[in-house]
Each structure stands twice: as structure tokens, then as C-alpha cells.
Enzyme design. Structure first.
Site, short mmCIF file in Angstrom:
data_model
loop_
_atom_site.label_atom_id
_atom_site.label_comp_id
_atom_site.label_asym_id
_atom_site.label_seq_id
_atom_site.Cartn_x
_atom_site.Cartn_y
_atom_site.Cartn_z
N GLN A 35 -3.63 6.06 29.04
CA GLN A 35 -4.04 4.68 29.34
C GLN A 35 -4.40 4.45 30.80
O GLN A 35 -5.03 3.45 31.12
CB GLN A 35 -2.93 3.71 28.90
CG GLN A 35 -2.79 3.67 27.39
CD GLN A 35 -1.62 2.81 26.96
OE1 GLN A 35 -0.49 3.26 26.90
NE2 GLN A 35 -1.88 1.54 26.65
N HIS A 55 -14.54 9.53 21.27
CA HIS A 55 -15.89 10.08 21.48
C HIS A 55 -16.62 10.22 20.15
O HIS A 55 -17.81 9.91 20.05
CB HIS A 55 -15.80 11.44 22.18
CG HIS A 55 -15.33 11.34 23.61
ND1 HIS A 55 -14.83 12.42 24.30
CD2 HIS A 55 -15.28 10.29 24.47
CE1 HIS A 55 -14.49 12.03 25.53
NE2 HIS A 55 -14.75 10.75 25.65
N ASP A 64 -12.01 7.77 29.34
CA ASP A 64 -12.59 8.78 30.24
C ASP A 64 -12.23 8.54 31.71
O ASP A 64 -12.00 9.49 32.46
CB ASP A 64 -14.12 8.82 30.10
CG ASP A 64 -14.55 9.38 28.74
OD1 ASP A 64 -13.66 9.66 27.90
OD2 ASP A 64 -15.77 9.52 28.51
N ARG A 89 8.20 4.29 34.62
CA ARG A 89 8.07 5.08 33.41
C ARG A 89 6.60 5.48 33.24
O ARG A 89 5.71 4.63 33.28
CB ARG A 89 8.54 4.26 32.20
CG ARG A 89 8.27 4.93 30.88
CD ARG A 89 8.77 4.12 29.68
NE ARG A 89 8.37 4.79 28.46
CZ ARG A 89 7.68 4.23 27.46
NH1 ARG A 89 7.34 2.96 27.51
NH2 ARG A 89 7.32 4.93 26.42
N HIS A 134 3.25 10.59 24.66
CA HIS A 134 2.78 9.22 24.49
C HIS A 134 1.36 9.27 23.89
O HIS A 134 0.39 8.83 24.48
CB HIS A 134 2.81 8.46 25.82
CG HIS A 134 2.84 6.96 25.68
ND1 HIS A 134 3.81 6.18 26.25
CD2 HIS A 134 2.00 6.11 25.02
CE1 HIS A 134 3.56 4.89 25.96
NE2 HIS A 134 2.48 4.83 25.21
N ASN A 178 7.04 8.35 22.17
CA ASN A 178 6.86 6.92 22.27
C ASN A 178 6.43 6.33 20.94
O ASN A 178 5.40 6.72 20.39
CB ASN A 178 5.80 6.58 23.32
CG ASN A 178 5.60 5.08 23.44
OD1 ASN A 178 6.47 4.37 23.93
ND2 ASN A 178 4.47 4.57 22.96
N GLU A 179 7.21 5.42 20.41
CA GLU A 179 6.83 4.61 19.26
C GLU A 179 6.43 5.41 18.02
O GLU A 179 5.28 5.36 17.58
CB GLU A 179 5.73 3.62 19.63
CG GLU A 179 6.14 2.69 20.76
CD GLU A 179 5.14 1.57 21.02
OE1 GLU A 179 4.01 1.65 20.52
OE2 GLU A 179 5.50 0.60 21.72
N ASN A 319 10.97 -0.45 22.57
CA ASN A 319 9.87 -1.32 22.99
C ASN A 319 9.83 -2.51 22.05
O ASN A 319 9.90 -2.33 20.84
CB ASN A 319 8.53 -0.59 22.89
CG ASN A 319 8.46 0.64 23.77
OD1 ASN A 319 9.29 0.85 24.65
ND2 ASN A 319 7.46 1.49 23.51
N TYR A 321 8.06 -6.58 21.44
CA TYR A 321 7.08 -7.55 21.93
C TYR A 321 7.18 -8.93 21.30
O TYR A 321 6.71 -9.89 21.87
CB TYR A 321 5.66 -6.99 21.73
CG TYR A 321 5.33 -5.89 22.73
CD1 TYR A 321 4.82 -6.21 23.97
CD2 TYR A 321 5.55 -4.56 22.43
CE1 TYR A 321 4.53 -5.24 24.91
CE2 TYR A 321 5.26 -3.56 23.36
CZ TYR A 321 4.75 -3.91 24.60
OH TYR A 321 4.46 -2.94 25.52
N GLU A 379 9.74 -1.23 26.92
CA GLU A 379 8.50 -2.00 27.02
C GLU A 379 8.73 -3.41 26.53
O GLU A 379 9.35 -3.63 25.49
CB GLU A 379 7.37 -1.40 26.14
CG GLU A 379 6.78 -0.14 26.67
CD GLU A 379 5.61 0.38 25.81
OE1 GLU A 379 4.97 -0.43 25.09
OE2 GLU A 379 5.35 1.59 25.86
#
Ligand SMILES: *[C@@H]1O[C@H](CO)[C@@H](O)[C@H](O)[C@H]1NC(C)=O
Ligand SMILES: *[C@@H]1O[C@H](CO)[C@@H](O)[C@H](O)[C@H]1NC(C)=O
Ligand SMILES: *[C@@H]1O[C@H](CO)[C@@H](O)[C@H](O)[C@H]1NC(C)=O
Ligand SMILES: *[C@@H]1O[C@H](CO)[C@@H](O)[C@H](O)[C@H]1NC(C)=O
Ligand SMILES: *[C@@H]1O[C@H](CO)[C@@H](O)[C@H](O)[C@H]1NC(C)=O
Ligand SMILES: *[C@@H]1O[C@H](CO)[C@@H](O)[C@H](O)[C@H]1NC(C)=O
Ligand SMILES: *[C@@H]1O[C@H](CO)[C@@H](O)[C@H](O)[C@H]1NC(C)=O
Length: 471
Positions: A35, A55, A64, A89, A134, A178-179, A319, A321, A379
Site C-alpha cells: 500500500q 495489471h 506501482d 507497524r 500483508h 494480516n486479516e 483490526n 472498524y 488497526e
């Protein structure tokens, strides 16, 4: 001025309007390699599943360049320092270190990149917290089957051992995956994340089966080969939105429990209690039989696997939200195999990001059920408009963090840290339009200029004063 008055009032009357954050409570922010790094084909890096996925779709937005942190990491560290973070992190891109995912081709430039980052953070007294996986799987490992190949466990063992060897002397907190639920549900079930597979009735469970074994292997490798020397901690990062029942009827309370077992217990029960939740085992087995299958779509762990996976945790990373509401739904008719039918509850999506009380209920539940050594929110945050005046984010963080501090201080839940997602605006797996950062990134400029938002200034003050003000 108003703040001063409030502070004095609270000290005098001991009102809870202003909260003191205990000194040992860790405050941080997070990012992930894909990210923020960009430089997708630079410095000897191999392609990742996400590079290829975007892509191949000719996606107009991709990773990219992202925030160009591959080149601008020193500025990121400077921002982390200026914020006063206790920890930062980030994740290690597997194909940046192992271009094909395997040990026959080791990329020194990639190794150096993370070594420089880690050493710079340590030099500023910022604890690096490292996510090993991740989402940016080496394309080659994906072509070998990814999470549907049982041998993934061996590939992940090799990569984990390598990063422990390279960086273990610096790292206190390791996060394996992660997740997992987004990896398996999003990528192998609903097809909304790479690799975009629509295997909602079985691939999702196969993925979970392999992922949990890979997590356990990576944990055991650390435990057996590195812990004595480095004394770090290893955990899995789950994602989970707490859900309140729509009413206190038996049926709605049952719906809440089933939702929690499917969404959280799926990942956590094998690690803390041994095996998948019984309600998953029973329901998926029953529905599979009625669908005409000879065995359950949910793979069974052998007794040996149950014991191997059970106990592979040093802390509980989560995490979160939002907070949902769930209610009873009639048993879905037998048709095509589906996780959603297996779950079979009605998720009312009237969640707002502003139901912060739920996070207090959530950590109380986790603490009672799993009795982890410690809980960390790895998160939390929200997307907002592309503005520097992000008061909505400040309000959300204040509310969530405030509820966590209540859980810690009043309920005596062992929550030891909180991390905002994210340090900066970044590539939100398909788009740059979701702005989660406390620092703005100008994606129109080749410089990817970073500018502090109000929330960054606010967080800096919270960290410096250890006081959570009351708006
Ligand atoms: C992407 O572009 C290539 C080359 O123009 C084309 O062959 C391919 O079909 C496109 N893929 C999609 C998913 O549009
Ligand atoms: C990496 O994988 C690619 C594609 O599978 C292959 O062409 C290449 O030979 C591999 N390189 C190494 C070093 O394994
Ligand atoms: C359910 O009961 C709890 C505890 O008595 C109460 O706090 C809560 O508001 C009730 N929930 C609903 C949806 O009625
Ligand atoms: C898993 O480990 C816990 C804690 O050691 C233990 O209480 C439990 O019995 C184990 N579960 C299984 C199925 O072995
Ligand atoms: C599974 O089927 C058995 C036998 O029909 C039944 O007794 C049991 O209640 C079912 N369990 C679940 C969770 O649906
Ligand atoms: C669910 O979410 C959608 C999209 O945000 C919204 O349009 C709808 O009103 C929501 N439904 C409920 C019941 O909250
Ligand atoms: C990018 O940074 C360079 C060096 O600081 C500066 O000269 C240039 O004007 C900047 N470009 C933009 C578009 O901001």
C-alpha cells in the site's frame, strides 16, 4: 482554553470527560508494504499476486508507485518521530526479499531496505512492529496454488525463518498474517480481493485451513529457534467487527453468538482453544450432507494439527472498524454451497463508524473467552474526504481510544496498545480514493508530498500529553 477548563474540572471532580492514557499503553500507526512502497519492479523485487492481479485487469489505479515509500522511507520515519509514536507497524514484502518466494533467490537490496527502515526506527526509539504477510504473496507462490496448496505452509516457514534471522534481534512484535478472513473470504470466497476467486462455499475454508497451519508453523519456528535468543512475541492479526444483537430475544442472541463464532472464532478458536467452533463444524457438515457432498466442506484438523495450532499466540492483535447489528434469520434453503448460508444470520448494516462502545464490549468478550496475555488494536480508523480538516477522523479515534482506555482502566481488560490505520493516505487495494491517513499524500505529484492533517497534529498532542481530551 476550553480544554484547560475541562481538564481542571475533571481533576477536581474526577469526571471522566478527560481520560489519562496510562504510560505503558502503546500508541502507534500502521501501513503495509504493497500500500505504500511502490517500486513494484525496482531493486530486484519480484512480482506479487497483487501486482499481477491489478495489471491483468488493466486497473487504472495500482500499487506501482503508491506513496513511493521505497524511496521516501526516511521521510516516513521522520514523520513517525515527529508524531512521537511508540511503535510503527509495517509489513515486509515477501517478493522484495524472495523474488520468487523461495530461498534459491535472495535479494540483498530488499533485505537492506527493511534493515535500514528498522534501524532508523530503533534509532528514534520507535518500536518496529512487523507484519510478515500483508497480502502481497509472490506471484510464483500463487501460481503454485497459493493458499489452496498445502505446501504453502513450507514456503511460509522458509520466509518466516529468514526474516526472523535477518531482523529478529530488533523486533519485539511479529505478526504472521494480516486479516485472514479478508484473505480467504475476500480473495478466495467473494472474489473482491486478489486473486479474485469465487469459491465461497469451499475455497474459503481450504484457504483458512492452510493459513492457520502456516501461522502455527511460523509461530513454532520462532518459538523453537529464536525465542530464547530474541525474546520477541508472535501473533496473528484478525479483523473483526463486533456485532450487537438486534434485540435480547434468544434467537437474536443466538445469531450474535453464531456470527461471532464464524467471523472471529473461525480464526481464533483453533489458536486459543483448539479446533474450529463447534457451531461451524456442525452447521457446515450438516449443510454439506444435505447438498449431496460426501464430506464436510470444512476440512477437519487431525488431532495432531489441533494440538500443533493450539497455543500459537503470545498476544491478541485485532483490526476493527465498525460495529454491526445482527439478528435471527430463518435457515437458508439448501442450494449452492456458501459461507453466507453456512453463517445464516441477518447482518443489519446500520453500522456507523460511530458505535465506539462496541469496541469496549468486544475486548471484554475477547478477554473473557480467550484470556490472552494482552490485546492490541492493530488497526482502527476511517476513510474521509481528501481534506486536511479531518475532524471526523479525530472524533472517531477519540471515541474508540476512549472506550479502550475505559476497558483497560475500569474493566481491567489487558489492552496494551492502539494503532491508527494509517500513518498516511495510501493504496486501498484498488483505489487511492479512500483516504485513511492522518498524513495526506499528494498522489498527483511525482514527489508524493506528505502534509499533516489536523488528526496528525491532534494525535501528536495525545501522545505527548497522554491525555485524551473531550472534544
Ligand atoms: C488488458 O489489456 C490487454 C492489452 O491491451 C488486453 O489484451 C486484455 O484483454 C486486457 N484485460 C482486461 C481484463 O481488460
Ligand atoms: C521465478 O519464477 C519465474 C516464473 O515462474 C521463472 O521463470 C523463474 O525462472 C524463477 N526464478 C527463480 C530464481 O526461481
Ligand atoms: C439487552 O440487555 C442488555 C442488558 O440488560 C441491555 O443493556 C441492552 O440494551 C439490551 N439490548 C437490547 C437491544 O434491548
Ligand atoms: C488448547 O489449549 C488450551 C490452553 O492450554 C487448553 O486448555 C485446551 O484444552 C486445548 N485444547 C485442545 C483441544 O487441546
Ligand atoms: C445437524 O444435524 C443433526 C442431525 O440432523 C441435528 O441434530 C443437529 O441439530 C444439526 N446441527 C446444526 C448445528 O444444524
Ligand atoms: C446499508 O448500506 C447501504 C449502503 O451504504 C445503504 O444504502 C442502506 O441504507 C443500508 N441499510 C441499512 C438497513 O442500514
Ligand atoms: C519535487 O521536489 C523537488 C525537490 O524538492 C522540487 O524541486 C520540485 O519542485 C517538487 N515538484 C513538485 C511537483 O512538487
Amino acid at each position: 482554553m476550553l480544554k484547560c477548563v475541562l481538564l481542571i474540572a475533571s481533576l477536581v471532580t474526577s469526571s471522566l470527560a478527560v481520560k489519562k492514557i496510562p504510560d505503558h499503553f502503546l500508541l502507534g500507526t500502521g501501513t503495509s508494504a504493497f500500500q505504500v512502497e511502490g517500486a513494484w519492479n525496482e531493486g530486484g523485487k519480484g512480482p506479487s499476486l497483487w501486482d499481477t492481479y491489478l495489471h491483468n485487469q488493466n486497473a487504472t489505479e495500482n500499487g506501482d508507485v503508491a506513496c513511493d515509500s521505497y524511496h521516501k522511507w526516511q521521510e516516513d520515519v521522520a514523520n513517525a518521530k515527529a508524531l512521537g509514536l511508540d511503535f510503527y507497524r509495517f509489513s515486509i514484502s515477501w517478493p522484495r526479499i524472495l523474488p520468487n518466494g523461495t530461498l534459491n533467490n535472495i535479494n540483498q537490496e530488499g533485505i537492506d531496505y527493511y534493515l535500514n527502515l528498522i534501524q532508523a526506527l530503533k534509532a528514534e526509539n520507535i518500536e518496529p512492529m512487523v507484519t510478515i504477510y500483508h497480502w502481497d504473496m509472490p506471484q510464483h507462490i500463487y501460481e503454485l496454488g497459493g493458499f489452496l496448496n498445502p505446501q504453502f505452509v513450507d514456503y511460509f516457514e522458509d520466509f518466516s525463518r529468514l526474516v526472523y534471522k535477518l531482523y529478529g534481534s530488533y523486533i519485539k512484535y511479529w505478526l504472521t498474517f494480516n486479516e485472514p478472513s479478508l484473505i480467504c473470504q475476500g480473495g478466495y470466497g467473494m472474489g473482491i480481493m486478489a486473486p479474485g476467486l469465487l469459491l465461497n462455499g469451499d475455497g474459503i475454508y481450504q484457504c483458512g485451513y492452510v493459513l492457520l497451519k502456516a501461522h502455527a508453523r511460523a509461530y513454532r519456528v520462532y518459538d523453537e529457534e529464536f525465542r530464547a535468543q530474541y525474546n520477541g512475541q508472535v501473533g496473528l492479526v484478525v479483523n473483526f467487527q463486533w456485532a450487537e444483537p438486534a434485540s435480547n430475544s434468544t434467537l437474536d442472541l443466538e445469531a450474535q453468538e453464531r456470527y461471532t463464532e464464524f467471523e472471529l472464532g473461525f480464526w481464533v478458536n483453533p489458536i486459543y482453544l483448539g479446533n474450529w467452533p463447534q457451531v461451524m463444524i456442525d452447521r457446515i457438515s450438516n449443510r454439506s450432507k444435505l447438498e449431496g457432498l460426501s464430506r464436510s466442506r470444512l476440512p477437519s484438523f487431525t488431532q495432531e494439527e489441533i494440538e500443533y495450532i493450539n497455543g500459537t499466540h503470545d498476544f491478541f492483535a485485532i483490526n476493527t472498524y465498525g460495529v454491526y447489528q445482527v439478528k435471527y434469520a430463518p435457515e437458508p434453503a439448501i442450494s449452492y454451497p456458501s459461507y453466507t448460508f453456512d453463517l445464516g444470520v441477518d447482518i443489519v448494516n446500520d453500522t456507523t463508524y460511530y458505535n465506539p462502545k462496541g469496541v469496549r464490549d468486544m475486548v471484554n468478550y475477547i478477554s473473557q473467552k480467550y484470556q490472552p496475555n494482552g490485546i492490541i488494536i492493530t488497526e482502527n480508523g476511517k476513510p474521509s474526504e481528501d481534506t486536511l480538516e479531518d475532524m471526523d477522523r479525530i472524533n472517531l479515534i477519540r471515541d474508540y481510544l476512549g472506550n479502550l482506555i475505559d476497558a483497560l482502566v475500569e474493566d481491567k481488560v489487558n489492552v496494551f496498545g492502539y494503532s491508527i490505520w494509517s500513518l498516511m493516505d495510501n493504496f486501498e487495494w484498488g483505489s487511492y480514493k479512500s483516504k485513511f491517513g492522518i498524513i495526506r499524500v499528494d498522489f498527483d505529484s511525482p514527489n508524493r508530498t506528505r502534509t499533516w492533517k489536523e488528526s496528525a497534529k491532534w494525535y501528536q498532542n495525545v501522545i505527548a500529553t497522554r491525555i485524551l481530551d473531550d472534544a
